[in-house]
Write a protein that holds these residues in place. Structure first.
Motif, short mmCIF file in Angstrom:
data_model
loop_
_atom_site.label_atom_id
_atom_site.label_comp_id
_atom_site.label_asym_id
_atom_site.label_seq_id
_atom_site.Cartn_x
_atom_site.Cartn_y
_atom_site.Cartn_z
N TRP A 287 26.23 36.66 39.12
CA TRP A 287 27.60 36.14 39.07
C TRP A 287 28.03 35.82 37.64
N ALA A 288 27.04 35.56 36.79
CA ALA A 288 27.37 35.21 35.41
C ALA A 288 27.43 36.44 34.51
N SER A 289 27.11 37.59 35.08
CA SER A 289 26.99 38.77 34.23
C SER A 289 28.33 39.24 33.68
N ILE A 290 28.41 39.31 32.37
CA ILE A 290 29.63 39.78 31.71
C ILE A 290 29.88 41.25 32.05
N VAL A 291 28.79 42.00 32.20
CA VAL A 291 28.94 43.43 32.47
C VAL A 291 29.70 43.66 33.79
N ASN A 292 29.48 42.75 34.73
CA ASN A 292 30.19 42.90 36.00
C ASN A 292 31.68 42.62 35.86
N SER A 293 32.01 41.92 34.82
CA SER A 293 33.44 41.68 34.57
C SER A 293 34.01 42.76 33.67
N LEU A 294 33.21 43.71 33.33
CA LEU A 294 33.63 44.73 32.38
C LEU A 294 33.63 46.12 33.01
N MET A 295 32.76 46.31 34.01
CA MET A 295 32.65 47.64 34.62
C MET A 295 32.76 47.53 36.13
N LEU A 296 33.73 48.25 36.66
CA LEU A 296 34.00 48.14 38.10
C LEU A 296 32.83 48.59 38.95
N ASN A 297 32.16 49.66 38.53
CA ASN A 297 31.07 50.16 39.38
C ASN A 297 29.90 49.17 39.40
N PHE B 267 28.53 42.96 44.00
CA PHE B 267 29.26 42.18 45.00
C PHE B 267 29.68 42.99 46.22
N GLY B 268 29.53 44.31 46.15
CA GLY B 268 29.93 45.14 47.29
C GLY B 268 31.44 45.34 47.38
N ARG B 269 32.16 44.87 46.37
CA ARG B 269 33.61 45.07 46.30
C ARG B 269 34.04 45.01 44.83
N PHE B 270 35.29 45.41 44.58
CA PHE B 270 35.73 45.50 43.18
C PHE B 270 36.36 44.22 42.66
N TRP B 271 37.07 43.50 43.53
CA TRP B 271 37.92 42.42 43.03
C TRP B 271 37.20 41.30 42.26
N PRO B 272 35.92 40.98 42.57
CA PRO B 272 35.32 39.87 41.79
C PRO B 272 35.32 40.14 40.28
N ALA B 273 35.34 41.43 39.91
CA ALA B 273 35.34 41.75 38.48
C ALA B 273 36.60 41.24 37.79
N PHE B 274 37.68 41.12 38.59
CA PHE B 274 38.96 40.72 37.99
C PHE B 274 39.13 39.20 37.91
N ILE B 275 38.15 38.46 38.37
CA ILE B 275 38.28 37.00 38.39
C ILE B 275 37.97 36.38 37.02
N GLY B 276 36.87 36.85 36.41
CA GLY B 276 36.33 36.21 35.20
C GLY B 276 37.33 36.05 34.06
N ALA B 277 37.91 37.17 33.61
CA ALA B 277 38.78 37.12 32.42
C ALA B 277 40.03 36.26 32.65
N PRO B 278 40.76 36.45 33.76
CA PRO B 278 41.95 35.58 33.94
C PRO B 278 41.58 34.11 34.07
N THR B 279 40.41 33.81 34.67
CA THR B 279 40.00 32.41 34.80
C THR B 279 39.77 31.80 33.42
N LEU B 280 39.01 32.53 32.59
CA LEU B 280 38.75 32.01 31.24
C LEU B 280 40.04 31.90 30.42
N ALA B 281 40.94 32.88 30.62
CA ALA B 281 42.23 32.82 29.91
C ALA B 281 43.02 31.59 30.34
N ALA B 282 43.00 31.32 31.65
CA ALA B 282 43.71 30.13 32.16
C ALA B 282 43.11 28.86 31.58
N VAL B 283 41.79 28.83 31.46
CA VAL B 283 41.12 27.64 30.88
C VAL B 283 41.58 27.45 29.42
N CYS B 284 41.60 28.56 28.66
CA CYS B 284 42.02 28.48 27.25
C CYS B 284 43.46 27.96 27.14
N PHE B 285 44.35 28.54 27.96
CA PHE B 285 45.75 28.10 27.91
C PHE B 285 45.88 26.65 28.36
#
Lengths: 231, 278
Positions: free
Chosen positions: B218-228, B234-252
């Motif tokens: 779950w902490a793997s950056i690569v999973n947030s970088l590569m869909l496959n 995770f057996g699905r694609f969408w978890p990859a899209f969680i990491g970056a927007p979450t961190l961006a929201a934290v920064c903002f």
């Protein structure tokens, strides 16, 4: 009517106090000179005014005309704080153009006019890395007023300028004052302060004290100024 | 200045030329490797252009050793330049400065990704780029490991490329945002450089440790970088899209809190509206 007001402002860095309970008011449409030895906190004071730093105690109050969003930076403030950085591989004109793009308020012609006003040619292909210190200082001045900023916060604006350029910039600042703009400047040269300023403030012992312009001649020979001129 | 001129000025900077040359050489080398491999494998099914594209597009080594470090270097320089007081005061506030910086960094990022796509799609000369997946992509050949998850989920290849690009854009923007937020907090360039180096090292560690420590998935950056990879974990694609927007929201969120905290020490003079300290 004050444009900037400091109320009991204190600021310390790593336990070293630079400003302690400083209070001051800077009136609109005047030129205010701030003097003090190197490291006395002049740049820090300017950073506090611009909102780049928060005071440990006290308040910095800005005229609501220029402070639209509380917590943000004041608007229509032109600044030179420390030595502004430029893109060394670009010309002076391109550097100013890059800054002007942020707000998008002015045309290319207005950028050219600002450069010409400080004695720089907007058409030269010379990159900023080849600029002399004096030319960089002129570029810093040009960016500070090119968008018709109403309050100018200028940290040592006469640094590295030759006599002719100094006279030109003094003239320019007096013109701005006549237009109703407010200017806060620091200078180590009492002559600049005496010729330009309506009020003079000195940072001494972590305090900002208002002085008399007539005292400046005597302060020119004070040990602090002598020491600075050696540097 | 017109937007077209800004693009032209950025495109004409010399840095893009060696990047384009490197990517062209690398892409054609990968194409040669792929065709050679398929030719020598009698069991390999018929391939099409998308198979060649996916071998390059999802290549973790290119992402890890070229795109990410290159982008971190570009971001670092850009954030340092944009951190000048003369720039910041023109933006209006910390949060507006972050937004301005993100908007400005889109141009070099799109150019970098555009050059990458150009190099990649240039290798399709002489290879048919059909609409759907090939028989090769549906087979269990080791070279189609990057496409198999999309085939399984029924995503068309074009959509898969767009989704992966979007994920990459999010990741790159997030790395810029982290550096920019740090720049708001400190003017010490050494700390920014250390942060960029930390981001790079964490990418490398996350990639290399992924297979060995499943609890890190779950902490793997690569999973947030590569869909496959995300699909593999995770057996699905969408978890990859969680990491970056979450961190961006934290920064903002942190930048906004910082701005609100400053309100306590900042106010307006009473010259116009009476006593009006916010």
């Amino acid at each position: 009517m004050s444009v900037i007001e400091l109320r009991q402002v204190s600021k310390a860095f790593r336990g070293v106090s630079l400003l302690e309970e400083v209070s001051a008011e800077f009136a609109r449409g005047q030129i205010h000179g701030i003097t003090g030895p190197n490291g006395s906190g002049k740049s820090v004071l300017f950073r506090l005014i611009c909102g780049f730093m928060s005071p440990d105690h006290g308040q910095v109050l800005i005229d609501p005309t220029y402070q639209k969003s509380p917590g943000g930076y004041p608007q229509h403030f032109g600044i030179i704080i420390d030595r502004p950085g430029y893109l060394a591989g670009r010309t002076g004109y391109e550097n100013l153009q890059r800054l002007a793009e942020i707000r998008g308020d002015i045309s290319s012609e207005q950028i050219r006019q600002a450069m010409e006003a400080v004695g720089l040619s907007p058409d030269t292909r010379q990159k900023v890395r080849r600029y002399s210190l004096g030319m960089k200082q002129k570029l810093a001045l040009a960016q500070s007023f090119m968008e018709h900023q109403q309050v100018l916060i200028l940290d040592e604006p006469f640094n590295a300028l030759d006599d002719r350029s100094t006279a030109q910039v003094r003239e320019l600042l007096l013109t701005f004052k006549a237009q109703g703009r407010t200017i806060l400047l620091t200078s180590h040269n009492p002559e600049d302060i005496r010729r330009l300023c309506d009020s003079v403030w000195k940072i001494e012992d972590r305090q900002l004290k208002q002085g008399a312009l007539t005292d400046l001649a005597s302060s020119a020979t004070s040990p602090i100024v002598e020491k600075e001129s050696e540097v | 200045m017109r937007r077209g001129e800004v693009w032209k000025r950025e495109l004409l900077t010399i840095k893009w030329l060696p990047i384009l040359l490197f990517l062209l050489i690398w892409s054609w080398r990968e194409r040669g490797r792929f065709i050679q491999e398929v030719k020598t494998d009698p069991s390999a099914a018929a391939y099409n252009g998308w198979d060649i594209v996916f071998v390059q597009f999802m290549n973790p080594f290119l992402l890890l050793w070229l795109l990410i470090p290159l982008w971190l270097l570009l971001s670092l320089r850009f954030v340092m330049e944009a951190g000048e007081p003369t720039v910041k005061i023109r933006t209006g506030s910390d949060v507006r400065w972050l937004l301005w910086l993100l908007r400005r960094s889109c141009l070099p990022m799109l150019l970098l990704l555009g050059i990458w796509l150009l190099a990649m799609f240039s290798t399709l000369v002489g290879v048919p780029l059909k609409q759907g997946w090939s028989d090769f992509a549906r087979s269990d050949h080791p070279f189609n490991v990057f496409a198999v998850s999309f085939v399984k989920e029924g995503w068309p290849p074009g959509l898969a490329v767009l989704a992966q690009l979007a994920l990459l854009v999010l990741f790159l923007l997030m790395s810029t945002l982290i550096l920019a937020f740090l720049r708001l907090c400190t003017e010490r360039s050494i700390l920014l450089s250390l942060c960029a180096a930390g981001l790079m090292i964490s990418c490398i560690v996350a990639f290399h440790r992924q297979g060995h420590y499943p609890q890190w998935q779950w902490a793997s950056i690569v999973n947030s970088l590569m869909l496959n990879n995300a699909y593999g974990t995770f057996g699905r694609f969408w978890p990859a899209f969680i990491g970056a927007p979450t961190l961006a929201a934290v920064c903002f969120g942190l930048a906004l809190s910082r701005q609100n905290l400053r309100r306590r020490t900042q106010g307006r003079t009473s010259s116009i509206q009476g006593e009006n300290i916010l």
